[in-house]
Design a protein around this motif. Sequence first.
Motif, mmCIF file in Angstrom:
data_model
loop_
_atom_site.group_PDB
_atom_site.id
_atom_site.type_symbol
_atom_site.label_atom_id
_atom_site.label_comp_id
_atom_site.label_asym_id
_atom_site.label_seq_id
_atom_site.Cartn_x
_atom_site.Cartn_y
_atom_site.Cartn_z
ATOM 1 N N SER B 41 0.841 -1.209 0.000
ATOM 2 C CA SER B 41 0.000 0.000 0.000
ATOM 3 C C SER B 41 0.869 1.249 0.000
ATOM 4 N N GLN B 85 -7.241 0.420 -0.926
ATOM 5 C CA GLN B 85 -7.466 -0.814 -0.167
ATOM 6 C C GLN B 85 -8.617 -0.597 0.820
ATOM 7 N N ASP B 170 -5.343 -1.771 -5.228
ATOM 8 C CA ASP B 170 -4.791 -2.256 -3.966
ATOM 9 C C ASP B 170 -5.808 -3.162 -3.278
ATOM 10 N N GLU B 171 -5.596 -4.455 -3.424
ATOM 11 C CA GLU B 171 -6.471 -5.468 -2.816
ATOM 12 C C GLU B 171 -7.946 -5.219 -3.118
HETATM 13 MG MG LIG Z 1 -2.000 -2.812 1.990
#
Ligand SMILES: [Mg+2]
Lengths: 453, 249
Positions: B41, B85, B170-171
């Motif tokens: 991140s 995220q 991000d994820e």
């Molecule tokens: Mg992360």
Amino acid sequence: MNSMIGATATGVPSWLRSHEDAQARLPGADRPWLCERRAEALAAFAASGLPTRRNEAWKYTDLKALGSVPLMPAVTMPEPATACPVPTVLADDDVAARLVFVDGRVRPDLSHSRDLPAGVVFADLTAGLSRHEALLEHCLGHRNGITGRSLLALNTAFMDGGFMLRVPRGVRIAKPIEIDRLSGQARGSDGAPLAHHPRIIVWIEDGAEATVLENWAGGGDAVYFNNAVADVWVGNAARLRHYRLQDEGAAAFHVTTLRAEVGRDGDYETFSFSTGARLSRLDADIGLAGTGAHVGFGGVFMMRGRQHCDTTSVIDHHVPHTACREVFKGVIDGNARGVFQGRLVVHPGADKTDGQQSCRTLLLSDGAEIDAKPELEIYADDVKCSHGATAGQLDDNALFFLRARGIDERTARRLLIEAFLADALDQISLPALRTRLTERVEEWMRDRREEHE
Amino acid sequence: MLEIRNLHARVQDAEILKGLDLSIGPGEVHAVMGPNGSGKSTLSYVLAGRDGYEVTEGTVRFRGRDLLELDPEERAGEGVFLAFQYPVEIPGVANTTFLRESLNAVRRYRGEPELDAIKFLKVLRERARKLGVADDMLKRAINVGFSGGEKKRNEVLQMALLEPALAVLDETDSGLDVDALRTVADGVNALRSPDRSMLVITHYQRLLHYIVPDVVHVLMGGRIIRSGGAELALEVEEKGYGTYVGEAA
Ligand SMILES: [Mg+2]
Ligand SMILES: Nc1ncnc2c1ncn2[C@@H]1O[C@H](COP(=O)(O)OP(=O)(O)OP(=O)(O)O)[C@@H](O)[C@H]1O
């Protein structure tokens, strides 16, 4: 007028001298009952002087700066200011009546009462005295309350303008009544700053309905003092929307002492939007006196530079089944300071009271400050009361998120500040005003940016 | 497209990225995997330009420009998009209002005409429908009261509107149910084109089944310690990160 310079800390001697000067010119100088009332009020003021910080209710707001200003009662001003543009809020067609004051003097050329239903009394104080004297005497007599309230006493002693509105039983005024007060345009002799003591009387009888919009404006940076008192009665099943816009000049002092009483099933909504004045204070005492009474007490204040804005209130629930929603939001920048003192009192027997109070403040700079003191005093059972005060900064996460989506920092800040203020502004049930205030928020943001650049 | 050389970045006093190299060509999809706290991140925030993520060494060039000297909003204009995220909730700002501000800001930056309310709504509705974003979600405040999966969909909707040149996800797959994963992956795949690149951060090989990457990287200890084809993701999932510990040092 030089003799007025050199006031003591509480300003009493200079006020007494200026009362002598002004006396003959005050409205109703030939009415013994009013002179008596003024004399009594002046004596009460002389006994205490301007409030000081030793007074608990004035702990966070210091009037010392006001005490050292050589103020001159506006009624003694020789020449009223002539043609200057008066900023209004709603269009002429959108108001039932408009009353315009410039430096405390009525401007009949800009005022009208076009759309008032028959039976409604709406007049500036001087006209009210000549045409509705008994009514005025009744209203002033009904609520004295000058003991321990020196600014209220000062207002009564010097009461020099303002207006009275009485809406008779069952009468509904569809459009708002707008009162525009522009101050700070003229100065007294020797350039002395002016003091105004407007008295506002609003009496909405049982089942009647009205919307009042007070617009306090002051272009420029002249020093002056508006010491207003508003007395409000909302009868049984009556309804009053009471909006106050305080955009006084940058060096002005503004205090409004607001006293309101709401009857059975009455509904009083008051909202104050404050961006102006060097020092301002709303001092509100609102009583819910009849079962089913409802009060909406809200506001937004946006302060910067060295401004000081104080909102002090006491809401009294006297009888069962009354409700109060209090929502204030503040945005403070620079070295400005906000004060919020809110007391909610549930008196013995006022069961089933529903009282909610909140004040949330956004601090935009390191120098910005808020003193928030919410208080609950509950002497009854089975009540639902809550209060809360929070202060915080703009959310960095949110700011970054918006910028990462292409929105420039300035717009992102504006969006977040508007979002912060949204639920407070949503209390305004007059769409045209809501729009106008949203614009005011944008203007404020723009001015703020120019100041920073 | 994106050229990261010897990137060192710190957050507060800790150095998180310690000499990261990564280059992504036009049209390529790269996946980054790595243990919790390895700096994935952080990398995405550095690319998006977040305050507090200080680059102490190294360079990041994006389409020939020095990305690090740009403000976050300029990066968005240049075509960098980060799907967060943890999407941010913003009470009081309606999703639709925000999406329009955002799209028009980016269009202005790119020298394209702004969309009026009607045209914008048309585009928005069409994209939202494809991604299974309900009308109701558009009207509500940004992400407020959205479920985890709805927030992720909302991120992908923003991406679909802004049509970035480089999307950093991000994820985005975390917290999605199987169907949502499919929809989101379809949305991402629909954007794939020869002049658009993607950096997909994930913990799960499962996503890469839908969004097939050209290159998979393992990020550990603030550096890319291993790169390979899609099969590397399988290897990671099978063996865990323990096997690479030596390489991270
Ligand atoms: Mg992360
Ligand atoms: N604002 C911050 N302040 C202090 N430390 C931070 C901050 N942000 C990140 N870190 C630290 O930096 C390291 C890397 O964090 P990062 O969020 O980049 O990890 P990640 O690889 O994305 O992990 P995850 O898989 O859990 O999402 C962590 O040790 C984290 O605690």
